[in-house]
Write a protein that holds these residues in place. Sequence first.
Motif, short mmCIF file in Angstrom:
data_model
loop_
_atom_site.label_atom_id
_atom_site.label_comp_id
_atom_site.label_asym_id
_atom_site.label_seq_id
_atom_site.Cartn_x
_atom_site.Cartn_y
_atom_site.Cartn_z
N ARG A 30 47.47 43.68 38.74
CA ARG A 30 47.15 43.40 37.34
C ARG A 30 47.50 41.95 36.99
O ARG A 30 48.41 41.36 37.57
N LEU A 31 46.76 41.42 36.04
CA LEU A 31 47.01 40.04 35.64
C LEU A 31 48.46 39.83 35.25
O LEU A 31 49.08 38.83 35.62
N HIS A 34 50.74 39.34 38.16
CA HIS A 34 50.68 37.96 38.66
C HIS A 34 51.54 37.04 37.80
O HIS A 34 52.29 36.20 38.31
N ASP A 100 46.82 36.41 30.52
CA ASP A 100 45.53 36.50 31.22
C ASP A 100 45.29 35.30 32.12
O ASP A 100 44.16 34.98 32.47
N THR A 101 46.36 34.62 32.52
CA THR A 101 46.24 33.38 33.29
C THR A 101 47.09 33.51 34.55
O THR A 101 48.26 33.15 34.57
N PRO A 102 46.50 34.03 35.65
CA PRO A 102 47.30 34.43 36.80
C PRO A 102 47.64 33.33 37.80
O PRO A 102 48.36 33.59 38.77
N ASN A 184 41.82 31.17 32.61
CA ASN A 184 42.18 32.43 31.95
C ASN A 184 40.99 33.37 31.88
O ASN A 184 39.84 32.94 31.86
N ALA A 194 37.89 34.93 38.76
CA ALA A 194 39.30 34.96 39.14
C ALA A 194 39.49 35.51 40.55
O ALA A 194 40.35 35.03 41.31
#
Length: 202
Positions: A30-31, A34, A100-102, A184, A194
């Motif tokens: 999951r994001l 990360h 939301d930015t892995p 993101n 992504a």
Amino acid sequence: MTVAGVILAGGLATRMGGGDKGMKVVAGRRLIDHVIGRLAPQVEAMAINANGVASRWAEFGLPVLADSLPEYPGPLAGVLAGMDWAAENGFSAVISVAADTPFFPHDLVRGLQASAGPSGLCLAASPDETGRIQRQPTFGLWPVALRHDLRAALLDGLRKVVIWTERHNAGQAVFAGEADPFFNVNTPEDLQQAEDIARLLT
């Protein structure tokens, strides 16, 4: 400087169809997994800024901080919630990252601290595809001493991060890499992109 991290997960995710974007899966994780994995080694404590039912985040064992202002006023409200929590727990500053930015940098905190302005504020930045430097307003270093000023600005209607940070002469830390470190995930199409970035970086 004692630094805590706040993961901003309080948005409405309208372009994703609603729900918690941080729970979407990229490269088998999951994001938010990360994000936690990258942030945890860089800070002394972490919390999640999220609105609604807090128990949906219970498995992570982290404090869940709701916005203290109504009507989802944006990321600055999440930053403020983090600053208030950090102040209550004896930290001098907060590092904010987006849920939301892995792929954000493993040296994010060090870079932000090194480039902080005279007030201690700093925003992350990265080059776009043309090489132009773009600020990343959800990634920043926020001294808790400024929380009352931020609260007053939000109550006065301010919503744009960079307007407030410019008032306080925030520094700017530039990060670059093989791929956009601050990519993101906003849409289903972004999820596929992504996945491609994750393969590039492995």
